[in-house]
Design a protein around this motif. Sequence first.
Motif, PDB file in Angstrom:
ATOM      1  N   ALA A   1       0.844  -1.195   0.000  1.00 46.27           N
ATOM      2  CA  ALA A   1       0.000   0.000   0.000  1.00 46.27           C
ATOM      3  C   ALA A   1       0.877   1.242   0.000  1.00 46.27           C
ATOM      4  N   ASN A   2       0.352   2.327  -0.525  1.00 42.41           N
ATOM      5  CA  ASN A   2       1.085   3.588  -0.525  1.00 42.41           C
ATOM      6  C   ASN A   2       0.964   4.267   0.833  1.00 42.41           C
ATOM      7  N   PHE A   3       2.093   4.780   1.326  1.00 39.90           N
ATOM      8  CA  PHE A   3       2.157   5.457   2.626  1.00 39.90           C
ATOM      9  C   PHE A   3       2.646   6.882   2.407  1.00 39.90           C
ATOM     10  N   GLY A   4       1.826   7.864   2.784  1.00 40.99           N
ATOM     11  CA  GLY A   4       2.219   9.260   2.654  1.00 40.99           C
ATOM     12  C   GLY A   4       3.273   9.600   3.685  1.00 40.99           C
ATOM     13  N   CYS A   5       4.513   9.785   3.242  1.00 43.93           N
ATOM     14  CA  CYS A   5       5.655   9.908   4.146  1.00 43.93           C
ATOM     15  C   CYS A   5       6.194  11.330   4.190  1.00 43.93           C
ATOM     16  N   ASP A   6       6.587  11.763   5.405  1.00 42.83           N
ATOM     17  CA  ASP A   6       7.241  13.064   5.555  1.00 42.83           C
ATOM     18  C   ASP A   6       8.627  13.022   4.920  1.00 42.83           C
ATOM     19  N   ILE A   7       9.022  14.135   4.319  1.00 42.32           N
ATOM     20  CA  ILE A   7      10.338  14.279   3.707  1.00 42.32           C
ATOM     21  C   ILE A   7      10.991  15.537   4.284  1.00 42.32           C
ATOM     22  N   GLY A   8      12.304  15.502   4.487  1.00 43.37           N
ATOM     23  CA  GLY A   8      13.016  16.638   5.047  1.00 43.37           C
ATOM     24  C   GLY A   8      13.634  17.522   3.974  1.00 43.37           C
ATOM     25  N   ALA A   9      13.481  18.828   4.126  1.00 45.47           N
ATOM     26  CA  ALA A   9      14.171  19.794   3.271  1.00 45.47           C
ATOM     27  C   ALA A   9      15.317  20.393   4.086  1.00 45.47           C
ATOM     28  N   PHE A  10      16.523  20.352   3.526  1.00 47.61           N
ATOM     29  CA  PHE A  10      17.717  20.854   4.198  1.00 47.61           C
ATOM     30  C   PHE A  10      18.342  21.917   3.295  1.00 47.61           C
ATOM     31  N   ASN A  11      18.129  23.192   3.622  1.00 48.93           N
ATOM     32  CA  ASN A  11      18.517  24.278   2.718  1.00 48.93           C
ATOM     33  C   ASN A  11      17.946  23.968   1.331  1.00 48.93           C
ATOM     34  N   ASP A  12      18.791  23.778   0.329  1.00 41.98           N
ATOM     35  CA  ASP A  12      18.311  23.461  -1.018  1.00 41.98           C
ATOM     36  C   ASP A  12      18.368  21.970  -1.325  1.00 41.98           C
ATOM     37  N   ASP A  13      18.624  21.149  -0.314  1.00 45.09           N
ATOM     38  CA  ASP A  13      18.761  19.709  -0.521  1.00 45.09           C
ATOM     39  C   ASP A  13      17.589  18.977   0.134  1.00 45.09           C
ATOM     40  N   THR A  14      17.632  17.652   0.064  1.00 46.28           N
ATOM     41  CA  THR A  14      16.546  16.812   0.574  1.00 46.28           C
ATOM     42  C   THR A  14      17.121  15.640   1.357  1.00 46.28           C
ATOM     43  N   PHE A  15      16.427  15.211   2.407  1.00 44.98           N
ATOM     44  CA  PHE A  15      16.768  13.958   3.075  1.00 44.98           C
ATOM     45  C   PHE A  15      15.481  13.253   3.455  1.00 44.98           C
ATOM     46  N   ILE A  16      15.583  11.945   3.621  1.00 43.25           N
ATOM     47  CA  ILE A  16      14.364  11.187   3.901  1.00 43.25           C
ATOM     48  C   ILE A  16      14.249  10.764   5.361  1.00 43.25           C
ATOM     49  N   TYR A  17      15.388  10.516   6.050  1.00 39.73           N
ATOM     50  CA  TYR A  17      15.225  10.064   7.435  1.00 39.73           C
ATOM     51  C   TYR A  17      16.213  10.644   8.437  1.00 39.73           C
ATOM     52  N   VAL A  18      17.359  11.201   8.014  1.00 38.87           N
ATOM     53  CA  VAL A  18      18.261  11.785   9.012  1.00 38.87           C
ATOM     54  C   VAL A  18      19.186  12.824   8.389  1.00 38.87           C
ATOM     55  N   ALA A  19      19.304  13.943   9.095  1.00 45.97           N
ATOM     56  CA  ALA A  19      20.335  14.952   8.826  1.00 45.97           C
ATOM     57  C   ALA A  19      21.116  15.089  10.129  1.00 45.97           C
ATOM     58  N   ALA A  20      22.436  14.989  10.066  1.00 49.51           N
ATOM     59  CA  ALA A  20      23.219  14.955  11.301  1.00 49.51           C
ATOM     60  C   ALA A  20      24.568  15.628  11.126  1.00 49.51           C
ATOM     61  N   PHE A  21      25.120  16.084  12.266  1.00 49.78           N
ATOM     62  CA  PHE A  21      26.462  16.667  12.274  1.00 49.78           C
ATOM     63  C   PHE A  21      27.226  16.151  13.487  1.00 49.78           C
ATOM     64  N   GLY A  22      28.571  16.181  13.385  1.00 53.84           N
ATOM     65  CA  GLY A  22      29.425  15.845  14.519  1.00 53.84           C
ATOM     66  C   GLY A  22      29.504  14.356  14.834  1.00 53.84           C
ATOM     67  N   LEU A  23      30.300  14.019  15.843  1.00 54.71           N
ATOM     68  CA  LEU A  23      30.397  12.700  16.475  1.00 54.71           C
ATOM     69  C   LEU A  23      30.134  11.505  15.561  1.00 54.71           C
ATOM     70  N   PHE A  24      31.097  11.180  14.700  1.00 50.68           N
ATOM     71  CA  PHE A  24      31.056   9.993  13.836  1.00 50.68           C
ATOM     72  C   PHE A  24      30.130  10.111  12.628  1.00 50.68           C
ATOM     73  N   THR A  25      29.518  11.272  12.396  1.00 52.05           N
ATOM     74  CA  THR A  25      28.549  11.335  11.302  1.00 52.05           C
ATOM     75  C   THR A  25      29.202  11.217   9.930  1.00 52.05           C
ATOM     76  N   ASP A  26      30.524  11.389   9.855  1.00 48.76           N
ATOM     77  CA  ASP A  26      31.194  11.210   8.566  1.00 48.76           C
ATOM     78  C   ASP A  26      31.568   9.760   8.299  1.00 48.76           C
ATOM     79  N   VAL A  27      31.357   8.882   9.279  1.00 50.32           N
ATOM     80  CA  VAL A  27      31.766   7.481   9.129  1.00 50.32           C
ATOM     81  C   VAL A  27      31.096   6.789   7.940  1.00 50.32           C
ATOM     82  N   PRO A  28      29.743   6.910   7.755  1.00 51.79           N
ATOM     83  CA  PRO A  28      29.128   6.181   6.641  1.00 51.79           C
ATOM     84  C   PRO A  28      29.688   6.543   5.278  1.00 51.79           C
ATOM     85  N   TYR A  29      29.924   7.834   5.014  1.00 41.67           N
ATOM     86  CA  TYR A  29      30.365   8.178   3.667  1.00 41.67           C
ATOM     87  C   TYR A  29      31.873   8.136   3.498  1.00 41.67           C
TER      88      TYR A  29
END
Length: 304
Positions: A118-146
């Motif tokens: 089924a389709n689920f109407g999901c919230d989306i995040g706007a970050f300045n001129d960019d987009t994120f779907i579930y997390v925007a983060a800074f500091g403390l290991f946040t560069d580890v994934p990329y």
Amino acid sequence: MDKSMLFVYNPRAGKAQIRSNLLDIIDIFVKAGYEVTAYPTQAPGDAVKAVRERRKGYDIVVCSGGDGTLDEVVTGMMQCEEKLPIGYVPAGSTNDFANSLGIPRNMKKAADVVVNGANFGCDIGAFNDDTFIYVAAFGLFTDVPYETKQDIKNVIGHAAYLMEGVKRLSSIKSYKMKISYDDVCLENEYLFGMITNSNSVGGFKGITGKTVELNDGLFEVTLVRKPAIAVEMNNIISALTDKKVHSDFIQSFKTSRLTIESEQDVSWTLDGEYGGTNRMAVIQNCSRALEIRIPDRFIPDNLL
């Protein structure tokens, strides 16, 4: 064939398991009546461009890869005037967002959700001129994934993030920030912050709180202030991963919009990918902006 699908996939995501499942996945789509156009991404940003430039004439866009691939597809769709439903076949190392929506880790079962869910109407995040779907983060290991190499992720999975994170303990930075939301203004020195719309982050369930809804128009915000003494760090990290542990240095709240200003450049991660360096971030919840295909009978953890 009375329906058409654009299927965008990352052939290197996770342990490259899409390669051994691709034909079965497409077979499931075709048997459900879809004419499928498959598009393997070749480089970062490919999925954004594919959705933005190729979406016309399709009934649904489906992606397979990690959270970063999903982020690109969502970003591309948010740049389009006509928004199509999005299906997701997770193939990454952590798949936080898929877990939050009950989408199976098994790729064939996830493909079945795409055609029978089924389709689920999901919230989306706007970050300045960019987009994120579930997390925007800074500091403390946040560069580890990329910054963790894809080949390492493919071999040892989620443990790769933990190993890379341990290397950063001796170089934790803090940022003097002014954080404004609703009628509140916070000014302090922060080690870490995350603005989330998910039940798990980095593979840790419950880290964002117990009352998370992905379509309520609100973010869950977690901030970590710099402690006066280094020994407090153990308690802070324990409190982040276990809500039974309390720390006076962690602040949590919900909001639909916030502004974060810093005296110095701050590197951000958006859905586990590098999100640029900013001194000001305006973050807005776009309530139920996109439809995501989820299991028909799925009930989120917070409603059980």
